[in-house]
Motif scaffolding. Structure first.
Motif, PDB file in Angstrom:
ATOM      1  N   GLY A  41      51.932  46.887   3.362  1.00 31.29           N
ATOM      2  CA  GLY A  41      52.001  45.509   3.826  1.00 31.29           C
ATOM      3  C   GLY A  41      50.885  45.239   4.819  1.00 31.29           C
ATOM      4  O   GLY A  41      50.547  46.100   5.624  1.00 31.29           O
TER       5      GLY A  41
ATOM      6  N   PHE B  75      58.009  64.260  -8.111  1.00 32.14           N
ATOM      7  CA  PHE B  75      58.522  65.576  -7.691  1.00 32.14           C
ATOM      8  C   PHE B  75      58.555  66.585  -8.855  1.00 32.14           C
ATOM      9  O   PHE B  75      58.386  66.210 -10.012  1.00 32.14           O
TER      10      PHE B  75
ATOM     11  N   TRP C  89      50.930  48.995  -2.233  1.00 28.26           N
ATOM     12  CA  TRP C  89      52.125  48.515  -1.523  1.00 28.26           C
ATOM     13  C   TRP C  89      51.943  48.273  -0.035  1.00 28.26           C
ATOM     14  O   TRP C  89      52.667  47.424   0.522  1.00 28.26           O
TER      15      TRP C  89
ATOM     16  N   THR D  41      70.804  61.669 -11.505  1.00 26.83           N
ATOM     17  CA  THR D  41      71.219  60.438 -10.829  1.00 26.83           C
ATOM     18  C   THR D  41      70.670  59.224 -11.586  1.00 26.83           C
ATOM     19  O   THR D  41      71.365  58.235 -11.787  1.00 26.83           O
ATOM     20  N   GLN D  42      69.417  59.342 -12.028  1.00 31.18           N
ATOM     21  CA  GLN D  42      68.814  58.248 -12.790  1.00 31.18           C
ATOM     22  C   GLN D  42      69.621  58.015 -14.069  1.00 31.18           C
ATOM     23  O   GLN D  42      69.937  56.884 -14.421  1.00 31.18           O
TER      24      GLN D  42
ATOM     25  N   ARG E 229      57.290  57.281 -15.459  1.00 31.36           N
ATOM     26  CA  ARG E 229      57.227  57.585 -14.031  1.00 31.36           C
ATOM     27  C   ARG E 229      57.595  59.045 -13.785  1.00 31.36           C
ATOM     28  O   ARG E 229      58.636  59.519 -14.232  1.00 31.36           O
TER      29      ARG E 229
ATOM     30  N   HIS F 204      52.484  57.550  -6.601  1.00 33.17           N
ATOM     31  CA  HIS F 204      53.438  58.304  -5.782  1.00 33.17           C
ATOM     32  C   HIS F 204      53.979  57.496  -4.623  1.00 33.17           C
ATOM     33  O   HIS F 204      53.207  56.979  -3.827  1.00 33.17           O
ATOM     34  N   GLY F 205      55.307  57.435  -4.561  1.00 40.23           N
ATOM     35  CA  GLY F 205      55.955  56.783  -3.438  1.00 40.23           C
ATOM     36  C   GLY F 205      56.913  57.773  -2.800  1.00 40.23           C
ATOM     37  O   GLY F 205      56.642  58.339  -1.751  1.00 40.23           O
ATOM     38  N   SER F 206      58.029  58.020  -3.496  1.00 37.10           N
ATOM     39  CA  SER F 206      59.028  58.942  -2.951  1.00 37.10           C
ATOM     40  C   SER F 206      58.429  60.311  -2.657  1.00 37.10           C
ATOM     41  O   SER F 206      58.690  60.908  -1.625  1.00 37.10           O
TER      42      SER F 206
ATOM     43  N   GLN G 123      50.394  54.620   2.953  1.00 40.51           N
ATOM     44  CA  GLN G 123      50.892  55.902   2.448  1.00 40.51           C
ATOM     45  C   GLN G 123      51.038  55.845   0.930  1.00 40.51           C
ATOM     46  O   GLN G 123      50.341  56.534   0.201  1.00 40.51           O
TER      47      GLN G 123
ATOM     48  N   LYS H 104      66.016  48.260  -9.350  1.00 42.37           N
ATOM     49  CA  LYS H 104      65.987  49.318  -8.337  1.00 42.37           C
ATOM     50  C   LYS H 104      65.601  50.652  -8.972  1.00 42.37           C
ATOM     51  O   LYS H 104      64.930  51.471  -8.340  1.00 42.37           O
ATOM     52  N   LEU H 105      66.026  50.870 -10.188  1.00 44.33           N
ATOM     53  CA  LEU H 105      65.708  52.126 -10.885  1.00 44.33           C
ATOM     54  C   LEU H 105      64.205  52.281 -11.112  1.00 44.33           C
ATOM     55  O   LEU H 105      63.735  53.367 -11.431  1.00 44.33           O
ATOM     56  N   CYS H 106      63.475  51.195 -10.999  1.00 43.94           N
ATOM     57  CA  CYS H 106      62.015  51.265 -11.152  1.00 43.94           C
ATOM     58  C   CYS H 106      61.311  51.461  -9.807  1.00 43.94           C
ATOM     59  O   CYS H 106      60.085  51.368  -9.740  1.00 43.94           O
TER      60      CYS H 106
ATOM     61  N   TYR I  85      66.165  62.997 -14.108  1.00 45.49           N
ATOM     62  CA  TYR I  85      67.087  63.211 -12.989  1.00 45.49           C
ATOM     63  C   TYR I  85      68.473  62.713 -13.365  1.00 45.49           C
ATOM     64  O   TYR I  85      68.627  61.631 -13.934  1.00 45.49           O
TER      65      TYR I  85
ATOM     66  N   THR J  54      64.518  50.217  -1.080  1.00 44.49           N
ATOM     67  CA  THR J  54      63.469  51.036  -1.694  1.00 44.49           C
ATOM     68  C   THR J  54      62.481  51.569  -0.663  1.00 44.49           C
ATOM     69  O   THR J  54      62.125  52.735  -0.681  1.00 44.49           O
ATOM     70  N   TYR J  55      62.031  50.680   0.250  1.00 46.81           N
ATOM     71  CA  TYR J  55      61.030  51.191   1.200  1.00 46.81           C
ATOM     72  C   TYR J  55      61.668  52.056   2.266  1.00 46.81           C
ATOM     73  O   TYR J  55      62.885  52.082   2.399  1.00 46.81           O
TER      74      TYR J  55
END
Ligand SMILES: Cc1cc2nc3c(=O)[nH]c(=O)nc-3n(C[C@H](O)[C@H](O)[C@H](O)COP(=O)(O)OP(=O)(O)OC[C@H]3O[C@@H](n4cnc5c(N)ncnc54)[C@H](O)[C@@H]3O)c2cc1C
Ligand SMILES: Cc1cc2nc3c(=O)[nH]c(=O)nc-3n(C[C@H](O)[C@H](O)[C@H](O)COP(=O)(O)OP(=O)(O)OC[C@H]3O[C@@H](n4cnc5c(N)ncnc54)[C@H](O)[C@@H]3O)c2cc1C
Lengths: 664, 664
Positions: B177, A313, B175, A329-330, A310, B142-144, B137, A397-399, A327, B422-423
């Motif tokens: 909804g 950024f 993703w 934090t990860q 993954r 890519h999410g974050s 989105q 959550k890390l995923c 990262y 997460t969301y």
């Protein structure tokens, strides 16, 4: 699909011999070999397929589990597997079923509590699966408090039988795995009543179902207790409810190794000491600790591999984005969990040794180490399973979003794992037992009684309540004796604090009760010390393979310093560590994360898990995540049609109605 | 079933006016009234039944959700509900569905980003449900990192259209909804390309499906992304995958409030400031905080009621056993969660005010408070959702074995809740944004810039980095200003520590990256301070009803001191609190638990949840747990037959085979 190893570059960065680490993880070359062969036997067999599990309805799911269990038994016999191999094969089938309770609880109960004759009679039937058994202890109204069970077994001297009965609704047996639909027999725990007197809880072998047509015998009501947490997960198991209406069994089906009822109905104790029963408990809990390391390593393997794939950024000049594994934090969330997996593996290995040691002593009538061994396994069961349950969810959550899909494997892993915090002893109830033992240890110091085993450090109580940590630079924290002393000092001081506060109460029982939240923290500190110490001892053993010891050293330090940081309040408030030293530990931790980073993928490869066992698109060995996620999605039943069932009834009418809304 | 209130005695012990507390919890008499009416409308309607949800297969489950959504819409119109009532009704239907995205994301996106003409065109369609929309989105890759989205919207001046395209596999929308099976339209976020230049991410209204037969329009591929965590839970939602193959939309379907593309293909910024868009984000996150308090209070309500019913150990002379709610460990795990529910409720209420305030300022072109409001909502979203997710699982564990059954309601509550971490922004990514804002605040102090809003305490930095807590007795900790100062001192010191360490790095970016794990802790401390402060402010307001303020005071103190104990390492290492004072806080906490105990049931009754909404056998208002558990079990599909499907194929053959095992 393309055959590219997307993690090849990561693998090439490893600074140690992965094959040698596999041996260390497995415990021996032989164990690795067995695990490897059995994992492949399962992975290559289409009957053991599990990727569809989260989409099946309860009945289908359950039937499929029956099929797998029968097939596993067939393969075990065809391949003439040894017991070790058979149990590994079952492990890799990776699906809770009646078989677990049959081998894991029914057999040990008969072996542990049955007389020699009883074993001769029952064990052959059990080993050939001519009967299938479960372990029926918990009731609707009582789990933790076993002494409060209400089912009765009343001896009837007229017929030389026990009458098993469920006098109340809350006395219904409730939870036993394998009971609901499969077991033909059960070890039932019930209050023994003879000559009008209640002799407390004992075990009885009770036949539940006809061996001809599987229907429940007269007077017996059985069912499944319903859906449990998660899709797939533990719903493959028929946890059951069971009621008895005056069911009669022959007297010789009471498990009579330590207590007996004579033909006349006299209750007598045999000369076999009661403590022998604790041996089984040590055994079962040791397997739970070992399973914790397996579940945790599996979650960590998924999260580490996916975090290397993954990217999010940080793209510079159109180059690839940053791997989220880079990262900090990860890393600070994930690497301590990787270290914990190894820590739990080694403490589990040590517990196995402890079990052997205790067993040998028991045979020599030496009960001296038993209370300590008992407290130690109870505590380690509690601490490792709680940490593992939390860690699996953290890995999910890390995923990010994708961890929430069943195809990530993590939701099911969590749902199937969490009851380990509750069964075989609620984790809080267990920690209170540890606390009780610690308080006893402290109070006996005054009378000169030497603490043994994992509590031996209490003999240094003078020193440990006074000493000051002498760290002045970050890397002083790499010194094992510094770490151990800090953890010993913390554990001793928390225990002594509790003991002192208890002694202020009007009586010790009230004091214990009032302070029990603090006692949990003291018990946890004691257990964490054990895990840290055993990890350090492991690293000091003879370890083969290029770079292997160095990696274990890093993991060990991460585990210890992560705990120190997490529980900094304990260390600071008991004064063994200063704030400045706490900050240095944190600084050292950051360095250790950087050292671990290039080895992260190889360290999870060392678990040697097949893609079948992992059961996760995100954790695939080859890292080919995105195309597989995409393909998996289309298998959902909802995708059988483009326009969903229900469109005509429930969507089209909405879209087509002509509303006049006053509120526009 | 018997009509006995098993909790009546508990209820009679309450020392405050529960009806008055209901008003406080709801926010006003009016809000309570609306909630109460809507909850009853839903609970009394058989279509909204949800107890069978965890047993349904995906397709059945989904169809049933469509049915409920349509029925809810019907009722809303029949009863001529106001918007407030309608949204309450949907809330109590308590089942994620496309409707949430339609009202919660599609509408706000058009309102926030659409021009006046666009709103005039689309909003009526949307409000009448003549089209159904979702928010597309996130992509597979890519999410974050929203700026990294790959979907393109290329302007074609020849036809005055945008061409929407998915150039790679990872650019597939993934993703959203409501997308998979229901939505006819979506706001699609894509890279705007015109005149050969990439202008970054913008929103476009795209029709996805035919309004005649619901089939996807040419060039569009849509599906559901598959099963998610838990049974029932979020599987009622059709989170979808979407690919575009050069799909054309008219130019005026770009949302053009802040940027526009002219007929000629020129990219121009309107004079509406970009910051306006943040208003929507503040709004959405504020609702998430408010939902956190609802989910948490629901879990706590179940665990508190069941803990008063469940008895285990401690029977004296044959009397009843101890209610597990009386164990101090149970209290120390559960009461802080009860206090957190109230804390999150009040901070959510305050956020609602903040949103109004920000909106008014924006309309007056005052952007001064926006960055602070943005950081504050991001942080509170993160801290409250993480705490709530953990708390739900802790409540489940607090119910022992029975909490693992779906009929307890807790597994589904957990599974449906956790994605909130997460969301709308991964919680760690959000906290890093807060940290960045804090570092900026610290660095700007030197240049004399006054910190505003929730960061105003940074102006007392001199005092806060020096001050010492003056607690000498346990009840000194009841002083609100003592608590606030301790939390302010902790937050300031952690932030300043980070800033100092960052300044040692070769450049601030590297420093930030290197220290990001510490920065998370500083950001958390800041957010917890906000929650504590807002709770204290609430208690100081005019509060009606006998004993209500006193209870809130107790809850507020529990919340603060529990946090202090949990993060003791922070407080001690920054030197604002001494170990002795930490111990006094813990002592005070124990007293507060005892004060809370008699009011525990009444405090969860004040949430005013119907049994339908709670959806938990363990949390029933009347406490009639055991008979209901027993009845529920029999509804499982596995209990349709006594002998399970699969017996003849997979069980009988095992029992009947005549094995000769060499290993016996
Ligand atoms: C998946 C699963 C499989 C199982 N399989 C089997 C099986 O095969 N056979 C079988 O017999 N049983 C089985 N069980 C039952 C299991 O052993 C019990 O659930 C377990 O022992 C916990 O007991 P309980 O449910 O009564 O919890 P409770 O004791 O009711 O716990 C409720 C709460 O009370 C607290 N509490 C209880 N006592 C005290 C105390 N003295 N001091 C402080 N706090 C206290 C607990 O910490 C907990 O928070 C299974 C359970 C599960 C979930
Ligand atoms: C149930 C559900 C419903 C959803 N509904 C919608 C919807 O309706 N519409 C829609 O568009 N989307 C939706 N989403 C998608 C959701 O918005 C994203 O999943 C979310 O934004 C997180 O992004 P991600 O999945 O890319 O996580 P990632 O960013 O991939 O996170 C993976 C890990 O990387 C870490 N990480 C990432 N960036 C950084 C960084 N800069 N620094 C440190 N660590 C970092 C994270 O902390 C996390 O641990 C939904 C998701 C879910 C689970």
């Amino acid at each position: 699909m393309e055959e590219v190893d997307h993690l090849a570059q990561e693998r090439s960065r490893a600074e140690f011999d992965v094959e040698a680490m596999k041996v260390v993880w497995a415990g021996s070359k032989h164990a690795l070999d067995v695990a490897d062969r059995m994992a492949r036997v399962v992975a290559s067999d289409p009957v053991f397929r599990k990727d569809n599990r989260t989409m099946l309805g309860r009945k289908e799911l359950f039937k499929n589990t029956l099929r797998k269990a029968a097939h596993a038994w067939k393969r075990i016999n065809e391949l003439r597997l040894t017991e070790e191999e058979a149990s590994m094969l079952r492990f890799f089938v990776d699906e809770p079923s009646y078989v677990d309770l049959h081998w894991g609880m029914f057999v040990p109960a008969i072996k542990g509590q049955g007389t020699d004759e009883q074993q001769q009679k029952w064990i052959p039937l059990v080993y050939k699966l001519q009967i299938i058994g479960c372990y029926a202890q918990t009731e609707l109204g009582h789990g933790s408090n076993v002494q409060g069970l209400e089912t009765t077994a009343t001896f009837d001297p007229k017929t030389d039988e026990f009458v098993i009965h469920s006098p109340t609704l809350t006395s219904s047996k409730w939870w036993p795995g394998g009971l609901g639909k499969v077991s033909t027999h059960a070890v039932v725990y019930a209050r023994l009543i003879t000559e009008g007197k209640d002799y407390g809880i004992h075990g009885f072998i009770v036949q539940l179902r006809s061996l001809d047509d599987h229907s429940p015998l007269p007077g017996i009501t059985i069912g499944d207790i319903g859906t449990k947490f998660g899709n797939g997960a533990y719903n493959t198991m028929d946890n059951g409810v069971l009621r008895f209406d005056h069911v009669r069994i022959p007297r010789d089906q009471m498990l009579m190794r330590v207590s007996q009822v004579t033909r006349e109905g006299k209750f007598v104790q045999s000369d076999v000491p009661r403590q022998l029963l604790y041996g089984t408990m040590v055994y079962v809990r040791q397997t739970i600790v070992s399973d914790a390391s397996k579940a945790l390593s599996r979650a960590v393997c998924i999260a580490v591999r996916y975090s290397a794939i993954r990217r999010q950024f940080g793209s510079q000049d159109g180059g690839p984005e940053t791997q989220v594994l880079d990262y900090k934090t990860q890393q600070s969330r994930l690497f301590p969990l990787l270290a914990s997996a190894y820590a739990f593996r080694f403490v589990g290995e040590w517990l196995k040794w402890l079990y052997t040691d205790v067993t040998q002593r028991l045979q020599a009538n030496d009960f001296s180490t038993l209370p300590e061994a008992h407290a130690c396994t109870a505590g380690l069961k509690s601490v490792t399973t709680s940490a593992t349950a939390d860690a699996i969810e953290e890995c999910r959550k890390l995923c990010g979003g994708h961890g929430y899909l069943c195809s990530s494997g993590l939701p099911e892993l969590f749902a199937v794992y969490v009851p380990a915090c509750t069964y075989e002893g609620d984790n809080v109830v267990l920690l209170l037992q540890v606390a009780r033992f610690l308080m006893k240890t402290v109070s006996q110091l005054a009378s000169g009684k030497q603490p043994v085993g994992t509590t031996a450090y209490f003999s240094k109580i003078q020193h440990l309540t006074q000493c000051k940590c002498d760290v002045t630079r970050a890397d002083d924290w790499l010194n094992p004796s510094t770490i151990v002393e800090a953890f010993e000092a913390r554990a001793v001081r928390l225990a002594v604090n509790c003991a002192q506060n208890i002694s202020k109460a009007s009586n010790p029982e009230d004091g214990f009760y009032e302070l029990s939240a603090d006692l949990l923290e003291a018990a946890t500190a004691h257990c964490q010390l054990i895990i840290v110490s055993k990890f350090i001892e492991k690293v000091q053993q003879d370890i083969q393979g290029h770079g292997v010891r160095e990696q274990l050293q890093i993991l060990c330090n991460i585990y210890a310093l992560f705990l120190l940081h997490k529980h900094l309040g304990d260390f600071l408030s008991t004064g063994c560590v200063t704030p400045k030293q706490g900050a240095l530990a944190n600084e050292q931790l950051r360095k250790l994360y950087s050292q671990l980073r290039p080895n992260a993928i190889a360290l999870v490869d060392a678990f040697n898990y097949t893609d079948h066992y992992l059961g996760s698109v995100l954790g695939r060995y080859d890292g080919n995540v995105y195309p597989t996620l995409y393909e998996e999605a289309w298998k959902d039943p909802l995708n059988e049609s483009v326009v969903p069932d229900g469109y005509h009834e429930y969507i089209r009418p909405l879209l087509k109605q002509k509303l006049k809304l006053s509120r526009l």
